[in-house]
Write an enzyme that holds these catalytic residues in place. Structure first.
Site, short mmCIF file in Angstrom:
data_model
loop_
_atom_site.label_atom_id
_atom_site.label_comp_id
_atom_site.label_asym_id
_atom_site.label_seq_id
_atom_site.Cartn_x
_atom_site.Cartn_y
_atom_site.Cartn_z
N PRO A 57 0.82 -1.21 0.00
CA PRO A 57 0.00 0.00 0.00
C PRO A 57 0.85 1.26 0.00
O PRO A 57 1.96 1.27 0.53
CB PRO A 57 -0.81 -0.11 1.31
CG PRO A 57 0.05 -0.97 2.20
CD PRO A 57 0.75 -1.94 1.29
N ASP A 58 0.32 2.32 -0.63
CA ASP A 58 0.99 3.61 -0.50
C ASP A 58 0.62 4.21 0.85
O ASP A 58 0.01 3.55 1.69
CB ASP A 58 0.66 4.54 -1.67
CG ASP A 58 -0.82 4.92 -1.73
OD1 ASP A 58 -1.57 4.63 -0.78
OD2 ASP A 58 -1.23 5.51 -2.74
N PHE A 59 0.98 5.46 1.07
CA PHE A 59 0.77 6.04 2.40
C PHE A 59 -0.55 6.80 2.51
O PHE A 59 -1.23 6.70 3.51
CB PHE A 59 1.93 6.97 2.75
CG PHE A 59 3.19 6.23 3.09
CD1 PHE A 59 3.51 5.93 4.39
CD2 PHE A 59 4.06 5.82 2.09
CE1 PHE A 59 4.67 5.23 4.72
CE2 PHE A 59 5.22 5.13 2.40
CZ PHE A 59 5.52 4.83 3.70
N ARG A 60 -0.91 7.55 1.47
CA ARG A 60 -1.95 8.56 1.66
C ARG A 60 -3.25 8.34 0.90
O ARG A 60 -4.16 9.14 1.01
CB ARG A 60 -1.37 9.94 1.30
CG ARG A 60 -0.29 10.41 2.27
CD ARG A 60 0.30 11.75 1.89
NE ARG A 60 1.20 12.25 2.91
CZ ARG A 60 2.47 11.87 3.04
NH1 ARG A 60 2.97 11.01 2.19
NH2 ARG A 60 3.22 12.37 4.01
N ASN A 131 11.07 5.07 -1.49
CA ASN A 131 10.57 3.78 -0.99
C ASN A 131 11.59 3.09 -0.10
O ASN A 131 12.79 3.27 -0.23
CB ASN A 131 10.21 2.87 -2.17
CG ASN A 131 9.09 3.46 -3.00
OD1 ASN A 131 8.29 4.23 -2.51
ND2 ASN A 131 9.05 3.10 -4.27
N ASP A 133 11.07 -0.40 0.42
CA ASP A 133 10.73 -1.81 0.21
C ASP A 133 11.84 -2.61 -0.47
O ASP A 133 11.72 -3.83 -0.63
CB ASP A 133 9.43 -1.94 -0.59
CG ASP A 133 9.46 -1.15 -1.90
OD1 ASP A 133 10.51 -1.10 -2.56
OD2 ASP A 133 8.40 -0.57 -2.26
N HIS A 150 14.77 7.94 1.64
CA HIS A 150 14.14 7.68 2.94
C HIS A 150 14.72 6.43 3.59
O HIS A 150 14.11 5.86 4.49
CB HIS A 150 12.63 7.56 2.78
CG HIS A 150 11.98 8.86 2.43
ND1 HIS A 150 10.62 9.00 2.21
CD2 HIS A 150 12.50 10.10 2.24
CE1 HIS A 150 10.34 10.27 1.91
NE2 HIS A 150 11.47 10.94 1.92
#
Length: 323
Positions: A57-60, A131, A133, A150
């Site tokens: 899933p993305d964040f927003r 990302n 991941d 990040h």
């Protein structure tokens, strides 16, 4: 940090307003530019949207984004799960989430392999990713190809300033999937994956790399990011020659001369561009081959794990069998 970026780009980029580079403001125009041989230093800026088709899933995104589905962790507010001060006091929610999203459970997407193809064809200057991941690495990008703005799960460190012992991905994985809070072997302090939490600085590599990369950039491809988090978000304005004095990318005004938007999913956009470049079949074959390799490796590891578990169970049965 923003002033540093602004000054850097104002000194080095030197874009002249209205200078036409593309024959037309469309994906076809971008493809023609790449094929012309004038485009030799492509930078990709990517975010969570390139991994959603992998199941991450993305964040927003409302309803489906990560922040919309954290109620089970009883957080004071969703972003707390990535706040460094909160983590040091309450590490359990982060490691529970990490178990759900841990690298190795997902396969890279078409978009990841498109970036890999840019590398293989000698066109990729660098991929700047928000990302954590590690799918860019799984797809075949090396450390030198990446700026993980990040941070990453790839390595971890003890949070104690005077210790900072480093741990690898397998060590952290074992701890997380054993439901253990990772603690340092040397000083018993928390060990945290090297992802950038709120309250921490971006890696020094972000700043040193962009000083070298962006002055050479002749095509910036932005995929899967809403560009809401600074200072990553400001790079697009700077490389576009806007130098931080307001505005943004211009896709459809009377003065538009440079920027192109392709609406749709990241995978669809990469396939469309690959098709225009004559790379579509090659990209699809790369995705299939790489996914088959990942599936084969996973199947082999599962068989070995099952064999080990069966052997252990047999030994236990032998020991507990009545005499």
């Amino acid at each position: 940090q923003l002033d540093l970026l602004r000054n850097l780009f104002s000194r080095t980029l030197g874009f002249s307003s209205g200078e036409k580079i593309l024959d037309e403001l469309s994906l076809e125009g971008v493809a023609q530019y790449i094929k012309s041989g004038k485009c030799k230093n492509i930078i990709c800026m990517v975010g969570a949207g390139i991994s959603t088709s992998a199941g991450i899933p993305d964040f927003r995104s409302p309803g489906t984004g990560l922040y919309a589905n954290l109620q089970k962790y009883n957080l004071p507010y969703p972003e707390a799960i990535f706040q460094i001060d909160y983590f040091k006091q309450h590490p359990e929610p982060f490691f529970a989430l990490a178990r759900e999203l841990y690298p190795g459970q997902f396969k890279p997407t078409v978009c990841h392999y498109f970036i890999r193809m840019l590398k293989d064809k000698g066109l990729l200057r660098r991929c700047y990713s928000q990302n954590i991941d590690t799918l860019e690495r799984v797809a075949g990008l090396a450390t030198e190809d990446l700026v993980e703005a990040h941070g990453t799960f790839y390595t971890s460190h003890c949070v104690r300033f005077l210790c900072r012992k480093e741990y690898n991905l397998d060590w952290m994985k074992e701890k997380i999937f054993s439901d253990e809070i990772p603690k340092c072997d040397s000083c018993s302090s928390l060990v945290k994956p090297d992802i950038v939490f709120f309250g921490e600085n971006l890696p020094a590599r972000f700043f040193t790399s962009m000083k070298k990369d962006f002055p050479l950039c002749d095509l910036l491809i932005i995929m899967g990011t809403s560009l809401q988090v600074q200072p990553f978000a400001s790079l697009s304005d700077f490389v576009a020659g806007l130098l931080g004095f307001g505005g943004g990318m211009d896709f459809d005004s009377d003065k538009a001369y440079r920027d192109v938007a392709q609406l749709g999913t990241c995978d669809e956009g990469c396939l469309a561009l690959a098709d225009l470049l004559g790379w579509k079949e090659e990209l699809q074959e790369l995705v299939k081959t790489e996914h088959d390799l990942i599936d084969s490796k996973d199947k082999k590891e599962k068989a070995e794990a099952d064999k080990t578990a069966s052997g252990t169970e047999a030994q236990l049965t032998q020991k507990t069998k009545p005499q």
